[in-house]
Design a protein around this motif. Structure first.
Motif, short mmCIF file in Angstrom:
data_model
loop_
_atom_site.label_atom_id
_atom_site.label_comp_id
_atom_site.label_asym_id
_atom_site.label_seq_id
_atom_site.Cartn_x
_atom_site.Cartn_y
_atom_site.Cartn_z
N ILE A 90 0.91 -1.17 0.07
CA ILE A 90 -0.13 0.03 0.05
C ILE A 90 0.70 1.12 -0.02
O ILE A 90 1.87 1.34 0.85
CB ILE A 90 -1.05 -0.08 1.32
N GLU A 91 0.51 2.17 -0.83
CA GLU A 91 1.17 3.30 -0.97
C GLU A 91 0.44 4.72 -0.61
O GLU A 91 -0.54 4.87 -0.92
CB GLU A 91 1.94 3.70 -2.14
N PHE A 92 0.98 5.24 0.65
CA PHE A 92 0.51 6.50 0.95
C PHE A 92 1.18 7.57 0.54
O PHE A 92 2.39 7.66 0.75
CB PHE A 92 0.33 6.57 2.60
N MET A 93 0.66 8.68 -0.23
CA MET A 93 1.40 9.78 -0.74
C MET A 93 0.83 11.03 -0.32
O MET A 93 -0.26 11.25 -0.12
CB MET A 93 1.10 9.78 -2.46
N VAL A 94 1.88 11.83 -0.05
CA VAL A 94 1.72 13.45 0.34
C VAL A 94 2.41 14.16 -0.33
O VAL A 94 3.47 13.69 -1.20
CB VAL A 94 2.16 13.32 2.11
N ASP A 95 2.10 15.49 -0.59
CA ASP A 95 2.64 16.23 -1.76
C ASP A 95 3.58 17.29 -0.86
O ASP A 95 4.02 18.28 -1.81
CB ASP A 95 1.54 16.98 -2.36
N ASP A 96 3.85 17.19 0.30
CA ASP A 96 5.09 17.98 0.92
C ASP A 96 5.69 17.15 2.13
O ASP A 96 5.11 16.22 2.66
CB ASP A 96 4.21 19.08 1.53
N LYS A 97 7.16 17.31 1.98
CA LYS A 97 7.84 16.73 2.68
C LYS A 97 7.63 16.91 4.46
O LYS A 97 7.89 15.96 5.20
CB LYS A 97 9.21 17.36 2.64
N SER A 98 6.92 18.24 4.73
CA SER A 98 6.63 18.50 6.08
C SER A 98 5.42 17.35 6.53
O SER A 98 5.43 17.16 7.67
CB SER A 98 6.22 19.87 6.24
N LYS A 99 4.78 16.44 5.72
CA LYS A 99 3.68 15.78 6.14
C LYS A 99 4.35 14.35 6.09
O LYS A 99 3.49 13.46 6.96
CB LYS A 99 2.83 15.64 4.95
N VAL A 100 5.59 14.07 5.93
CA VAL A 100 6.17 12.78 5.77
C VAL A 100 6.14 12.09 7.08
O VAL A 100 5.65 10.92 7.58
CB VAL A 100 7.32 12.47 5.17
N ASP A 101 6.91 12.90 8.06
CA ASP A 101 7.00 12.31 9.53
C ASP A 101 5.85 11.88 10.42
O ASP A 101 5.90 10.85 10.96
CB ASP A 101 7.79 13.31 10.43
N ALA A 102 4.79 12.82 10.08
CA ALA A 102 3.61 12.39 10.79
C ALA A 102 3.04 11.45 10.19
O ALA A 102 2.56 10.38 11.13
CB ALA A 102 2.61 13.65 10.86
N LEU A 103 2.85 11.11 9.06
CA LEU A 103 2.36 9.84 8.13
C LEU A 103 3.29 8.65 8.84
O LEU A 103 2.54 7.56 9.11
CB LEU A 103 2.44 10.07 6.60
N LYS A 104 4.54 8.61 8.87
CA LYS A 104 5.32 7.54 9.15
C LYS A 104 4.86 7.07 10.71
O LYS A 104 4.88 6.03 11.00
CB LYS A 104 6.81 7.84 8.97
N LYS A 105 5.18 8.13 11.59
CA LYS A 105 4.81 7.92 13.09
C LYS A 105 3.62 7.17 13.17
O LYS A 105 3.34 6.24 13.96
CB LYS A 105 4.99 9.10 13.66
N ASP A 106 2.40 7.65 12.43
CA ASP A 106 1.14 6.91 12.65
C ASP A 106 1.20 5.54 12.07
O ASP A 106 0.90 5.04 12.78
CB ASP A 106 0.11 7.82 11.69
N LEU A 107 1.73 5.21 11.19
CA LEU A 107 1.84 4.04 10.60
C LEU A 107 2.51 2.95 11.33
O LEU A 107 2.31 1.92 11.85
CB LEU A 107 2.73 3.90 9.04
N GLU A 108 3.71 3.50 11.97
CA GLU A 108 4.52 2.76 13.05
C GLU A 108 4.05 2.46 14.11
O GLU A 108 4.34 1.55 14.84
CB GLU A 108 5.99 3.38 13.17
#
Ligand code: SF4
Ligand code: SF4
Length: 370
Positions: A90-108
């Motif tokens: 599954i690939e979750f995509m965001v359009d700004d680098k600032s959104k990556v950490d929050a997404l990763k943390k949520d997934l982990e």
């Protein structure tokens, strides 16, 4: 436009209705992509737009509860968009680098009660990505082994290489539960293939009642089936006879005729193949070769199979050159050494020189020597 003005719900809607806005805007304008860390990619477009992708492992059969959670994550971080890869990631995509950490943390932080990751991040680059596989015992009628079970057992064993990129090159594992090969295992670095070793059994009592005998006969690729009249419970009944010498245990006849089952607890098991790939990188695409002719079904964790797969991965990771795929490595060092280094036994079953009058127009080998 719906045919005959009928509105149906058959089939998915056209894919481009589901593009994230940044993907729709930059269609055909992507310049390059990079893997920033295992499981995280960035794609950069001509105008400077960026898309950051976090890839997580999925499974081929998902509960609705799990899919709802995937959708919830997509709503929360990705404006409702996500995509599935061909290997069930599954690939979750965001359009700004600032959104990556929050997404990763949520997934982990989302875990099953036992503590294992629900959404493990990884599956990119020179590592092992998810296994593409078939239906197995859960859904198909001709499997010689299970798909979900063998895949789960294998992925649990190689999980560190899903999260890492320590291998010389990508390593793709595929799985098909019979040699009809819905899983396209013939061109993967390592393939798990379910294999029957016994011809079909014949249920003469019902065969003529539930099968089209001509169809069953014509379904056999080796011409092993012929019509027969047999004595059954004091009566002469129409049925078929199978020339066991010609049978290659493919199960096609059982697909046509439920009175010709061929599953067998002892006869069924697993073949391992190695050295295939679809990419053109460094050398031409290759078909896999059989490297282990048979392993028994050892439910629920298939330890002999996972041990053998691990042997191949470890030997490859220690010995191959950077960017060299498993088959390229085996060809460079020689298949004899491949068997030595992987601690695999070479048997006569592995000789790749099949010829048959039915196939005289070409010789069957990994390179198609016409
Ligand atoms: Fe069925 Fe064979 Fe396909 Fe498995 S590979 S799903 S057994 S047809
Ligand atoms: Fe023919 Fe395949 Fe059936 Fe054997 S299993 S009889 S080869 S169709």
């Amino acid at each position: 436009k719906p045919m005959e003005n009928r509105i149906t719900d058959i089939g998915p809607k056209k894919y481009d209705q589901f593009y994230p806005p940044v993907i729709a805007k930059n269609k055909g304008k992507w310049l390059y992509h990079e893997i920033l860390e295992p499981g995280v990619l960035v794609h950069v477009a001509e105008g400077g737009d960026e898309v950051y992708t976090v890839r997580v492992g999925g499974c081929r059969l998902m509960t609705t509860t799990h899919i709802r959670e995937i959708c919830e994550i997509a709503e929360k971080h990705c404006d409702g968009h996500l995509r599935f890869t061909t290997r069930n990631n599954i690939e979750f995509m965001v359009d700004d680098k600032s959104k990556v950490d929050a997404l990763k943390k949520d997934l982990e932080t989302r875990k099953f009660p036992g503590g294992s990751f629900k959404f493990p991040i990884g599956g990119t680059g020179a590592g092992i990505t998810n296994i593409v596989h078939t239906q197995g015992w859960i859904h198909c009628h001709t499997p010689a082994t299970d798909a979900s079970g063998t895949v789960k057992a294998t992925m649990d064993e190689v999980f560190k290489d899903f999260q890492d990129m320590r291998l010389p090159a990508p390593l793709r594992i595929s799985m098909a539960c019979c040699l009809n090969m819905c899983g396209a295992v013939h061109c993967s670095d390592i393939a798990i293939l379910g294999y029957h070793r016994k011809p079909p059994m014949l249920d003469h009592e019902y065969l003529d009642k539930i099968c089209e005998i001509p169809l069953a006969i014509s379904s056999c690729p080796t011409g092993a089936i012929k019509p027969a009249k047999v004595e059954w419970k004091g009566e002469t009944v129409k049925s078929v006879a199978v020339n066991n010498e010609r049978c290659m245990f493919c199960g096609n006849c059982y697909t046509m005729c439920p009175s010709m089952p061929l599953s067998d607890q002892i006869g069924d098991g697993i073949v391992l193949m190695a050295g295939g790939k679809v990419s053109n990188r460094i050398s031409q695409p290759k078909f896999s070769k059989v490297v282990v002719a048979f392993l028994p079904n050892e439910m629920p964790r298939w330890p002999s199979m996972t041990k053998t797969i691990n042997q191949m991965i470890e030997a490859y990771s220690k010995d191959a050159r950077k960017y060299e795929r498993l088959g390229e490595w085996a060809e460079r060092i020689g298949w004899e050494r491949f068997f030595d280094k992987c601690e695999l036994e070479f048997t006569h079953h592995l000789i790749d020189d099949f010829r048959d009058p039915a196939y005289y127009t070409w010789r069957q080998s990994t390179q198609f020597k016409f």
